[in-house]
Scaffold this motif. Sequence first.
Motif, mmCIF file in Angstrom:
data_model
loop_
_atom_site.group_PDB
_atom_site.id
_atom_site.type_symbol
_atom_site.label_atom_id
_atom_site.label_comp_id
_atom_site.label_asym_id
_atom_site.label_seq_id
_atom_site.Cartn_x
_atom_site.Cartn_y
_atom_site.Cartn_z
ATOM 1 N N CYS A 102 49.519 21.885 -49.641
ATOM 2 C CA CYS A 102 50.709 22.647 -49.593
ATOM 3 C C CYS A 102 50.673 23.738 -49.489
ATOM 4 N N CYS B 273 49.459 26.562 -54.930
ATOM 5 C CA CYS B 273 49.421 25.083 -54.702
ATOM 6 C C CYS B 273 48.180 24.463 -54.231
ATOM 7 N N ARG C 53 47.550 20.857 -53.658
ATOM 8 C CA ARG C 53 47.830 19.388 -53.389
ATOM 9 C C ARG C 53 47.736 19.200 -51.963
ATOM 10 N N CYS D 204 54.561 20.003 -50.899
ATOM 11 C CA CYS D 204 54.321 18.873 -51.948
ATOM 12 C C CYS D 204 55.973 18.721 -52.342
ATOM 13 N N ARG D 205 56.102 17.465 -52.806
ATOM 14 C CA ARG D 205 57.549 17.062 -53.340
ATOM 15 C C ARG D 205 57.974 18.078 -54.230
ATOM 16 N N ARG D 206 57.469 18.332 -55.218
ATOM 17 C CA ARG D 206 58.033 19.367 -56.308
ATOM 18 C C ARG D 206 58.421 20.600 -55.545
ATOM 19 N N HIS D 207 57.446 21.030 -54.997
ATOM 20 C CA HIS D 207 57.854 22.453 -54.315
ATOM 21 C C HIS D 207 58.750 22.468 -53.150
ATOM 22 N N HIS D 208 58.841 21.269 -52.433
ATOM 23 C CA HIS D 208 59.930 21.169 -51.498
ATOM 24 C C HIS D 208 61.390 21.198 -51.983
ATOM 25 N N ARG D 209 61.439 20.411 -53.393
ATOM 26 C CA ARG D 209 62.733 20.452 -53.914
ATOM 27 C C ARG D 209 62.995 21.843 -54.415
ATOM 28 N N MET D 210 62.097 22.702 -54.885
ATOM 29 C CA MET D 210 62.183 24.117 -55.360
ATOM 30 C C MET D 210 62.635 24.956 -54.055
ATOM 31 N N GLU E 92 68.006 27.702 -57.743
ATOM 32 C CA GLU E 92 67.817 27.984 -58.941
ATOM 33 C C GLU E 92 68.843 28.307 -59.901
#
Length: 490
Positions: A386, A391, A393, A424-430, A435
């Motif tokens: 990622c 990151c 991942r 990765c899915r978490r950082h894609h959402r971020m 914010e």
Amino acid sequence: MDRGTHTTATALINAVRERTAAARVAEADAFVAVGDWAAAHTADEVVGDPITTLGEWDAEALAGDQFLELGGPGAPVVAEFCIGEVAAARGCSFDAARRLVGDAVELRWRLPRVHARVAAGEVDVWRGRRIAQATRTLTFDAAGFVDRHIAYVAGKATGPEVDRLVAEAATRFDPETTEAERHAADGDRYLAIDLGEVGYADPLTGTLRGTVNVHGSLDLADALDLERSIAHVARQLGELGCDPNLDIRRSMALGEIARRCDGVTTLEYDAGEATTETEPRPVHRARREVVLFVHLDQAAITGTLNGIGPGIDACTGMTGIDLARLDTPGAPRGAVTVEQVQSWCGLPDTRVTVKPIIDLTKHEAVNGYNPPDRIADHVRARWPRCVFPYCTRSSRTADLDHCHPYDPQGPPGQTSTRNLFPLCRRHHRMKTHREMATGKRWTYRPTDPSAGELPNAVIWTSPLGLRYLVDRDGTRPWPPPGPGREPDNT
């Protein structure tokens, strides 16, 4: 968030960054000092010399100070009593100090490149120590191999990546031991179903839960086959409206697989309901599928390396060492022996798929939103992780994000190797969602590549305007915008 609050928040984050950097420098200096102290209390002998074997020393020698083998072969032996001084100075136990001194010795004498980066504050001490602990059992040449290949990425290498490189070094420089260990591991495989230990929900009341434990150790190829089958059947059960808990469906899937192999199936998937069959359906044995991603260098293509004949390992100079690079989705990455691959592919019901070589310098693009496999494989091979700052991942399981948002009415070729990056899915959402406090989001852009080349780095901007550069070597802070300038969110 108004400008004053934004300035205060930025100052607080900058204070965290500055103090963290200062702590890293101080920790590196202390670690180097421990190595200097150990160097002042070494003997002429090195680990591996017969004289350093404690069993050969007499009782009188063992009663006083003695020299310990704290590093791997080739590292000097260190006086035991000097470790007590380190323990007192650091306020830790003797065992903790012994491990610290051992790691310092390993890095200083057997991993000099990694040690130099730790000493310069470029690599965290804990990362350097993690590498040192993994190489302790390697030969001196094998440790040098790891040092050369990991030094420049030591600041971002994960534990599994270190372990894979160490395993490859052991295979290259001590193939006989590695092969013997592989065959010995075959004898450790087992599968146990504890039918005699039926679980009880409440031991006091004796309520029978009706479950048993299953555990074992499988060959990697068999484990991948089993995982693929369990995941497939668990997904089918979910589509039928079975229990939403995935763990429960996976446990049910194993029983369903067993019943299929026995010719009796309790589920009729095309009907969408569970039924009981009176006639067993024909059973067809599932074929094993082995997917190989081929990684070749110039020596493998031409069959020679600087005049050295074929079959010569470029790192060791020895013949008969054949390694395959395992890079299969769902499997751990790393090097395995060709003999191991042959054992996986040798069964008559095995289907072998060899993926073509990917030219990571070639630009490709399509007009649709979803990338085809050739572009997805290209992006994930070019960016193994990622691309969010720090990151680790794997990109194999990451989403592929359009750096510049895809516009259905825009120009063709927006889905390309220049515009796709793994997140990765978490950082894609971020990156996608704003914010809450600042109303801004993380953004990134690729650096300007040279003519005809693909971008080799991306620059991220946080909601507070702090910037980070991410490339294949890792992450580092990027100079923030100057006074009076807006954050660079392009």
